[in-house]
Design an enzyme around this catalytic site. Structure first.
Site, PDB file in Angstrom:
ATOM      1  CG  HIS A  18      -1.918  -1.009   1.519  1.00 50.74           C
ATOM      2  ND1 HIS A  18      -2.159  -1.842   2.602  1.00 50.74           N
ATOM      3  CD2 HIS A  18      -3.189  -1.149   0.546  1.00 50.74           C
ATOM      4  CE1 HIS A  18      -3.102  -2.635   2.513  1.00 50.74           C
ATOM      5  NE2 HIS A  18      -3.796  -2.339   1.211  1.00 50.74           N
ATOM      6  CE  LYS A  42     -10.479  -7.332   0.991  1.00 52.82           C
ATOM      7  NZ  LYS A  42      -9.670  -6.358   0.402  1.00 52.82           N
ATOM      8  NE  ARG A  91      -2.872  -6.628  -4.615  1.00 51.40           N
ATOM      9  CZ  ARG A  91      -3.583  -6.831  -3.505  1.00 51.40           C
ATOM     10  NH1 ARG A  91      -3.132  -7.350  -2.419  1.00 51.40           N
ATOM     11  NH2 ARG A  91      -5.018  -6.722  -3.477  1.00 51.40           N
ATOM     12  CB  SER A 129      -4.285  -6.540   4.545  1.00 52.74           C
ATOM     13  OG  SER A 129      -3.986  -5.212   3.990  1.00 52.74           O
TER      14      SER A 129
END
Ligand code: ADP
Length: 161
Positions: A18, A42, A91, A129
């Site tokens: 990040h 999430k 990514r 994360s």
């Protein structure tokens, strides 16, 4: 006119992946707001205030970056802040489909805001994360993946401080 960009995300917690995106965005835009959003898919480990505090500490060296949070739609927030851009990190290919869906919906909601993608630094391509939380839970060393304040916060969360 100030060119303001928003870096939205869960940041649960912030990682070097990040930070790499935030730092690079801060070189291109006059001001960057890193905004903590709730992702319906999430369940967070850190609450919004904790995530914001960790982001504040990790970006203290960047003087054109500020931290905020928002509970509603990103595009409403962007309008409220008069932002011209949203910056997201990309990514592996796995990010692409999801980002494509969100970006086309966001464009429908607010045509005045452009979404920009910054390709992840190779060394952080597989860093997330979720992965950090998964391994930190078992006391693995995450010092090369997250800032020291996050490492400490993870230890405290998992009662390993
Ligand atoms: P969200 O739940 O909105 O996907 P995340 O906190 O997972 O929020 O990610 C926020 C942004 O940071 C996203 O654009 C994501 O692609 C990007 N990001 C996350 N990890 C990395 C990384 N290792 N390298 C580059 N970008 C990343």
């Amino acid at each position: 006119m100030t060119k303001l960009a928003i870096c939205p995300g869960s940041f649960d917690p912030v990682t070097f992946g990040h930070l790499d995106i935030i730092e690079r965005a801060s070189k291109v835009f006059d001001h960057v707001i890193v905004a903590v959003f709730h992702n319906e898919g999430k369940t967070p480990l850190f609450n919004t205030n904790e995530r914001m505090a960790l982001l504040k500490e990790s970006t203290a060296h960047l003087n054109n970056v500020s931290i905020d949070s928002h509970g509603g739609l990103l595009m409403d927030y962007a309008r409220e802040k008069s932002a011209c851009a949203v910056v997201r990190g990309l990514r592996a290919v796995s990010d692409f489909e999801y980002e494509l869906q969100i970006t086309s919906m966001n464009r429908k909601l607010n045509k005045d805001v452009e979404t920009f993608f910054i390709m992840s630094n190779n060394k952080y391509s597989f860093l997330s994360s979720s992965m950090v939380k998964e391994v930190a839970k078992y006391d693995a060393n995450v010092s090369d993946l997250v800032p020291t304040c996050v490492e400490k916060a993870l230890k405290a969360k998992f009662n390993r401080g």
